[in-house]
Design a protein around this motif. Structure first.
Motif, mmCIF file in Angstrom:
data_model
loop_
_atom_site.group_PDB
_atom_site.id
_atom_site.type_symbol
_atom_site.label_atom_id
_atom_site.label_comp_id
_atom_site.label_asym_id
_atom_site.label_seq_id
_atom_site.Cartn_x
_atom_site.Cartn_y
_atom_site.Cartn_z
ATOM 1 N N GLN A 62 0.437 -2.175 -5.966
ATOM 2 C CA GLN A 62 -1.020 -2.124 -6.093
ATOM 3 C C GLN A 62 -1.469 -2.592 -7.475
ATOM 4 O O GLN A 62 -2.433 -3.356 -7.603
ATOM 5 C CB GLN A 62 -1.511 -0.699 -5.856
ATOM 6 N N ASP A 77 2.875 1.980 -5.537
ATOM 7 C CA ASP A 77 1.861 2.020 -6.587
ATOM 8 C C ASP A 77 2.014 0.845 -7.552
ATOM 9 O O ASP A 77 1.023 0.339 -8.090
ATOM 10 C CB ASP A 77 1.948 3.337 -7.367
ATOM 11 N N ARG A 105 -10.522 2.423 -6.341
ATOM 12 C CA ARG A 105 -10.079 1.386 -7.267
ATOM 13 C C ARG A 105 -10.223 -0.011 -6.663
ATOM 14 O O ARG A 105 -10.534 -0.975 -7.376
ATOM 15 C CB ARG A 105 -8.634 1.652 -7.703
ATOM 16 N N GLU A 134 -3.900 4.128 -16.186
ATOM 17 C CA GLU A 134 -3.928 3.029 -15.219
ATOM 18 C C GLU A 134 -4.653 1.822 -15.796
ATOM 19 O O GLU A 134 -4.235 0.672 -15.598
ATOM 20 C CB GLU A 134 -4.596 3.494 -13.930
ATOM 21 N N ASP A 171 -9.943 12.358 -3.699
ATOM 22 C CA ASP A 171 -9.659 11.034 -4.238
ATOM 23 C C ASP A 171 -8.204 10.649 -3.975
ATOM 24 O O ASP A 171 -7.907 9.498 -3.652
ATOM 25 C CB ASP A 171 -9.945 11.015 -5.740
ATOM 26 N N ARG A 218 -1.551 15.061 -8.402
ATOM 27 C CA ARG A 218 -2.316 14.349 -9.431
ATOM 28 C C ARG A 218 -2.842 15.377 -10.420
ATOM 29 O O ARG A 218 -3.580 16.297 -10.065
ATOM 30 C CB ARG A 218 -3.463 13.557 -8.812
ATOM 31 N N GLY A 257 -12.474 5.216 -10.575
ATOM 32 C CA GLY A 257 -11.238 5.420 -9.821
ATOM 33 C C GLY A 257 -9.979 5.322 -10.649
ATOM 34 O O GLY A 257 -8.932 5.803 -10.233
ATOM 35 N N ASP A 284 -9.724 3.793 -1.158
ATOM 36 C CA ASP A 284 -9.316 3.832 -2.557
ATOM 37 C C ASP A 284 -10.438 3.249 -3.411
ATOM 38 O O ASP A 284 -10.741 2.049 -3.321
ATOM 39 C CB ASP A 284 -8.024 3.032 -2.753
ATOM 40 N N ARG A 308 -6.763 7.453 -1.880
ATOM 41 C CA ARG A 308 -5.800 6.493 -2.435
ATOM 42 C C ARG A 308 -4.689 6.177 -1.446
ATOM 43 O O ARG A 308 -4.085 5.109 -1.506
ATOM 44 C CB ARG A 308 -5.171 7.059 -3.715
ATOM 45 N N HIS A 309 -4.402 7.100 -0.553
ATOM 46 C CA HIS A 309 -3.341 6.887 0.426
ATOM 47 C C HIS A 309 -3.908 6.484 1.787
ATOM 48 O O HIS A 309 -3.193 6.492 2.782
ATOM 49 C CB HIS A 309 -2.497 8.150 0.565
ATOM 50 N N THR A 325 0.838 -1.197 0.000
ATOM 51 C CA THR A 325 0.000 0.000 0.000
ATOM 52 C C THR A 325 0.871 1.245 0.000
ATOM 53 O O THR A 325 1.974 1.249 0.550
ATOM 54 C CB THR A 325 -0.916 0.031 1.242
#
Length: 508
Positions: free
Chosen positions: A365, A362, A321, A405, A310, A89, A400, A319, A314-315, A7
């Protein structure tokens, strides 16, 4: 062995985060500090770029529009030059989606900004818009909210409850695009307006029945177009802030009296907004008609705030996703037990090579999701299921995920078995190619090791790597009872060469 790279590093107290929205009309950047569990805005930058104005019918972008965009990004980049990529981002929207060669623009944009720039789909843009508005103005419990965002090239419609969207669409009608489409020479007339209103209204009919059936308790407008129209309505004393069904026709009549866009003179209208206000009012009037709106309040928040929240999710433990991948597993009936075996093994391999290969959280993930979804194509056919799976992942709307990605996820699934196509990674930006090939190699080995779907754990598993050489070491006793695995490992030497590696299966 614990997985140490699964993570991303959580956001720490005092960290700065930055969100950049590369819109079709203007670019926005918002910088916030994480304090006491909240995001506190410390800086905002906005520049009118009018990128959609430089887009032609074949997806080309004028040199002037590109230079405006890159100059703006260079200025934004100066402000955030000390922030690491994981705290920034930058997302591009409709105009970049329409470019004939978006990669060429993105390479230049990333160089100017100094950080990666991603492209999001219209539906993902809609989700982020709703997230930003919901955090800025939390909806009442149990109530549904309609959010409309009129951008330069598209308009997003979202119905949501609490912080989650229920329905989201992106339609190709924005303030710049509609002004250019219906008033190309700048001339305004009631007939032109009526014809344009009917045309956009017909396009909005594709969502009107579904949205009106769902219903909502309040309607909110996001983006500069709504703010400008609200300001004009207030100055004309047509409303006190909200945009109403009674005010819009009066605003439209006042606008049409100008007869030409250059002559529009409305109270509260800025010079910057004048060239595109006709398209904005037109789209909004069509939306009011299609959805039978009576009143629309205006939010100060938009997609940029949604990007920030968002990024925070994610952190942390929120998340989007992860939820999307879980939904895909359920929808396509994926064997989650087998996927879990592959995931556990690929993360064991990842931990062993993350240092020498300079892989990050990342990347871990992305491997996790690829492991969970590598058999998604089986819902279509067993023959070439990796190809079917890649197509599903690249072309589905997956909440997401940015386009890049999804392209990375698709590339890993496409290349996890059999021969690696020379086209497998061509959609990825150059900066991701080395990482993509390394992750692909790890996933291939994990899938190969679990081809027999055995429940028995792999007790001894070591992977030694350098720049282009990989050596796998397994327990000789474990290998001796698995002739199929031995054959597969020998066959992998040729496939790995197409990824740029010399693979040593450790069968000596």
């Amino acid at each position: 062995m614990p997985n140490t790279f699964q993570t991303p590093e959580p956001i720490q107290e005092g960290d700065l985060l930055a969100a950049i929205d590369l819109g079709s009309n203007s670019y926005h950047m918002i910088i916030a500090r994480y304090l006491l569990g909240q995001l506190r805005v410390v800086d905002r930058l906005r520049e009118t770029v009018r990128m959609a104005d430089g887009l032609d019918a074949k997806g080309g972008l004028s040199e002037q529009a590109q230079q405006r965009a890159l100059a703006c990004l260079a200025r934004f980049g100066q402000r955030i030059r000390d922030l690491p990529d994981v705290r920034v981002r930058a997302l591009a929207t409709n105009t970049v989606r329409k470019l004939r060669d978006p990669r060429a623009f993105l390479v230049a944009a990333e160089a100017a900004l100094g950080h990666p720039v991603e492209v999001v789909s219209g539906r993902e843009e809609a989700r982020l818009i709703y997230l930003g508005v919901a955090h800025a103005q939390p909806p009442k419990p149990g109530q549904r909210r309609l959010v409309i965002d009129i951008g330069g090239g598209s308009t997003e419609f979202i119905i949501g409850s609490s912080f989650l969207p229920i329905e989201r669409e992106s339609l190709q009608a924005g303030c710049i695009a509609s002004t250019r489409r219906f008033f190309p020479d700048g001339k305004l007339s009631r007939k032109r307006w009526r014809d344009a209103l009917n045309t956009i209204g017909a396009e909005f009919q594709s969502i009107s029945s579904r949205y009106r059936a769902l219903g909502w308790d309040e309607a909110v407008g996001s983006s500069g177009t709504h703010k400008a129209i609200s300001e004009i309505c207030q100055k004309m004393k047509l409303s006190k802030g909200a945009i109403t069904a009674q005010a819009l026709p009066q605003l439209r009549d006042a606008l049409l009296q100008a007869r030409h866009i250059d002559q529009i003179d409305l109270p509260g209208l800025s010079d910057d907004r004048r060239p595109i206000i006709a398209g904005g009012v037109l789209v909004l009037e069509a939306a009011f008609r299609a959805l039978a709106l009576e009143k629309l309040s205006v939010s100060k928040a938009a997609m940029r705030e949604g990007i920030l929240y968002d990024l925070l999710g994610r952190h942390g433990d929120n998340d989007m996703r992860d939820a999307s991948v879980a939904a895909l597993c359920q929808r396509y009936g994926i064997d989650t037990v087998q996927a879990a075996r592959v995931e556990e093994t690929v993360l064991r391999l990842f931990d062993q090579v993350a240092g020498p290969w300079q892989l990050e959280a990342d990347d871990a993930q992305m491997l996790r999701w690829a492991a969970r979804l590598h058999e998604i194509g089986l819902v279509i056919s067993h023959n070439g299921y990796h190809t079917h799976g890649a197509y599903l992942l690249e072309h589905s709307d997956i909440a997401g995920f940015s386009r890049q990605e999804q392209q990375m996820l698709a590339a890993l699934v496409r290349s996890h078995r059999r021969n690696v196509s020379r086209h497998a990674f061509e959609a990825l930006p150059d900066r991701l190619l080395v990482t993509a090939r390394r992750l692909s190699m790890l996933l291939r080995l994990a899938v190969l090791l679990h081809r027999s779907h055995e429940a028995d754990p792999i007790s001894q598993l070591e992977l030694l790597v350098d720049e282009d050489s990989i050596t796998l070491q397994l327990d000789p006793g474990y290998l001796s009872t698995r002739p199929l695995l031995q054959a597969d490992l020998l066959g992998e030497t040729q496939a790995s060469a197409s990824l740029g590696f010399r693979f040593h299966p450790g069968l000596d």
